[in-house]
Motif scaffolding. Sequence first.
Motif, PDB file in Angstrom:
ATOM      1  N   ALA A 105       6.290  12.750 103.028  1.00 21.38           N
ATOM      2  CA  ALA A 105       5.217  12.717 102.017  1.00 21.38           C
ATOM      3  C   ALA A 105       5.714  11.776 100.928  1.00 21.38           C
ATOM      4  N   LEU A 106       5.086  10.610 100.827  1.00 24.42           N
ATOM      5  CA  LEU A 106       5.533   9.588  99.875  1.00 24.42           C
ATOM      6  C   LEU A 106       4.686   9.684  98.606  1.00 24.42           C
ATOM      7  N   ASN A 107       5.365  10.004  97.521  1.00 25.82           N
ATOM      8  CA  ASN A 107       4.678  10.184  96.238  1.00 25.82           C
ATOM      9  C   ASN A 107       4.785   8.883  95.432  1.00 25.82           C
ATOM     10  N   ILE A 108       3.630   8.254  95.172  1.00 24.82           N
ATOM     11  CA  ILE A 108       3.612   7.005  94.390  1.00 24.82           C
ATOM     12  C   ILE A 108       3.255   7.370  92.958  1.00 24.82           C
ATOM     13  N   ASP A 109       4.202   7.120  92.050  1.00 25.89           N
ATOM     14  CA  ASP A 109       4.057   7.602  90.681  1.00 25.89           C
ATOM     15  C   ASP A 109       3.847   6.430  89.716  1.00 25.89           C
ATOM     16  N   LEU A 110       2.850   6.584  88.841  1.00 22.54           N
ATOM     17  CA  LEU A 110       2.524   5.512  87.887  1.00 22.54           C
ATOM     18  C   LEU A 110       1.948   6.143  86.621  1.00 22.54           C
ATOM     19  N   ALA A 111       2.262   5.557  85.460  1.00 22.03           N
ATOM     20  CA  ALA A 111       1.795   6.125  84.177  1.00 22.03           C
ATOM     21  C   ALA A 111       0.268   6.042  84.043  1.00 22.03           C
ATOM     22  N   ASP A 112      -0.307   7.058  83.374  1.00 22.86           N
ATOM     23  CA  ASP A 112      -1.769   7.150  83.229  1.00 22.86           C
ATOM     24  C   ASP A 112      -2.386   5.914  82.572  1.00 22.86           C
ATOM     25  N   GLU A 113      -1.714   5.349  81.547  1.00 27.74           N
ATOM     26  CA  GLU A 113      -2.352   4.220  80.844  1.00 27.74           C
ATOM     27  C   GLU A 113      -2.468   2.992  81.751  1.00 27.74           C
ATOM     28  N   VAL A 114      -1.530   2.829  82.686  1.00 29.42           N
ATOM     29  CA  VAL A 114      -1.608   1.697  83.626  1.00 29.42           C
ATOM     30  C   VAL A 114      -2.736   1.965  84.626  1.00 29.42           C
ATOM     31  N   ILE A 115      -2.860   3.221  85.037  1.00 30.25           N
ATOM     32  CA  ILE A 115      -3.908   3.606  85.988  1.00 30.25           C
ATOM     33  C   ILE A 115      -5.288   3.252  85.439  1.00 30.25           C
ATOM     34  N   ILE A 116      -5.515   3.570  84.183  1.00 31.44           N
ATOM     35  CA  ILE A 116      -6.836   3.331  83.598  1.00 31.44           C
ATOM     36  C   ILE A 116      -7.149   1.830  83.603  1.00 31.44           C
ATOM     37  N   LYS A 117      -6.146   0.997  83.276  1.00 30.07           N
ATOM     38  CA  LYS A 117      -6.364  -0.469  83.301  1.00 30.07           C
ATOM     39  C   LYS A 117      -6.641  -0.948  84.724  1.00 30.07           C
ATOM     40  N   ARG A 118      -5.866  -0.445  85.661  1.00 31.89           N
ATOM     41  CA  ARG A 118      -6.031  -0.923  87.036  1.00 31.89           C
ATOM     42  C   ARG A 118      -7.391  -0.548  87.598  1.00 31.89           C
ATOM     43  N   LEU A 119      -7.817   0.684  87.331  1.00 33.05           N
ATOM     44  CA  LEU A 119      -9.080   1.114  87.956  1.00 33.05           C
ATOM     45  C   LEU A 119     -10.285   0.420  87.343  1.00 33.05           C
ATOM     46  N   SER A 120     -10.192   0.058  86.053  1.00 31.32           N
ATOM     47  CA  SER A 120     -11.346  -0.614  85.458  1.00 31.32           C
ATOM     48  C   SER A 120     -11.521  -2.015  86.050  1.00 31.32           C
ATOM     49  N   GLY A 121     -10.441  -2.593  86.622  1.00 31.27           N
ATOM     50  CA  GLY A 121     -10.559  -3.935  87.208  1.00 31.27           C
ATOM     51  C   GLY A 121     -10.589  -3.928  88.727  1.00 31.27           C
ATOM     52  N   ARG A 153     -16.444   0.693  92.224  1.00 29.60           N
ATOM     53  CA  ARG A 153     -16.763   2.091  92.560  1.00 29.60           C
ATOM     54  C   ARG A 153     -17.362   2.798  91.354  1.00 29.60           C
ATOM     55  N   LYS A 154     -18.390   3.641  91.603  1.00 33.05           N
ATOM     56  CA  LYS A 154     -19.024   4.380  90.502  1.00 33.05           C
ATOM     57  C   LYS A 154     -18.026   5.297  89.810  1.00 33.05           C
ATOM     58  N   ASP A 155     -17.046   5.812  90.581  1.00 34.07           N
ATOM     59  CA  ASP A 155     -16.090   6.745  89.967  1.00 34.07           C
ATOM     60  C   ASP A 155     -14.949   6.012  89.250  1.00 34.07           C
ATOM     61  N   ASP A 156     -15.047   4.688  89.093  1.00 35.25           N
ATOM     62  CA  ASP A 156     -14.040   3.943  88.325  1.00 35.25           C
ATOM     63  C   ASP A 156     -14.470   3.727  86.875  1.00 35.25           C
ATOM     64  N   SER A 157     -15.521   4.413  86.421  1.00 34.54           N
ATOM     65  CA  SER A 157     -15.881   4.313  85.000  1.00 34.54           C
ATOM     66  C   SER A 157     -14.824   5.081  84.197  1.00 34.54           C
ATOM     67  N   PRO A 158     -14.546   4.689  82.935  1.00 36.09           N
ATOM     68  CA  PRO A 158     -13.449   5.312  82.176  1.00 36.09           C
ATOM     69  C   PRO A 158     -13.558   6.838  82.092  1.00 36.09           C
ATOM     70  N   GLU A 159     -14.769   7.388  81.869  1.00 36.33           N
ATOM     71  CA  GLU A 159     -14.902   8.858  81.726  1.00 36.33           C
ATOM     72  C   GLU A 159     -14.561   9.551  83.049  1.00 36.33           C
TER      73      GLU A 159
END
Length: 210
Positions: A105-121, A153-159
Amino acid sequence: MNLIFLGPPGAGKGTHAQLLMNELGIPQISTGDMLRQAMKAGTEMGLAAKRYIEAGELVPDEVVIGIVKDRLQAEDCKNGYILDGFPRTVPQAEALAQFAKIDVALNIDLADEVIIKRLSGRRVCLKCGATYHISTLNGREDCAACGEKLVQRKDDSPETVQNRLTVYAAQTAPLIDYYEKKGILRTVHCAPSATVDENYAQVRETLGLK
Ligand code: AP5
């Protein structure tokens, strides 16, 4: 090798699972992609899943357990597979243990603030499942792999991303302990500025690939 890719939304599970699929010749099985394909096709399951996905909530366990169990019967899973985004709850992990033997089970770990930037783009291809980021597309709007128009993706909106992170912490993060206790957990810590190539090198090293 039978693998699970764990990690918060946007950590890079899909990106690295696709690279590994191409390298090892084993399928990437993404429950998110399967559910989005069912939504696009307008099947009963897709319609039922839509409201959960668009709100950033998890689809009920019995739905996803059923689709993964069926998918693992396919011929292309005989030499291994990468489960991307499944299991996501302890009951899903317990069900999986009844019909599959997982090696890592490979756990890929990344900080939340980077996640938000990546998903918005992020831009995705709903036809072949390829994933891109606008920073590397140079204005291109179609999929380099199959030519389909890319969408957000519709679920990539910030909220919705914020809710997905909350749901992840409450329902999926306990799987880190679950697989640690089984002795098969390995974690890749991704630095905020690391490129895909750098993170993929970490994934390969963690899996012991030469
Ligand atoms: P799903 O599609 O599985 O979404 P997720 O787990 O939230 O993960 P993502 O696909 O958002 O992110 P990822 O980790 O794959 O990141 P990616 O590689 O794209 O699930 C969607 C929904 O379906 C769920 O919310 C739920 O409703 C439902 N669902 C699915 N499975 C379920 C289950 N088992 N049970 C119940 N419900 C379920 O990367 C993100 C972006 O970053 C991309 O743009 C990528 O190009 C970029 N990127 C990646 N790595 C790097 C890097 N190193 N540097 C720069 N950019 C990078």
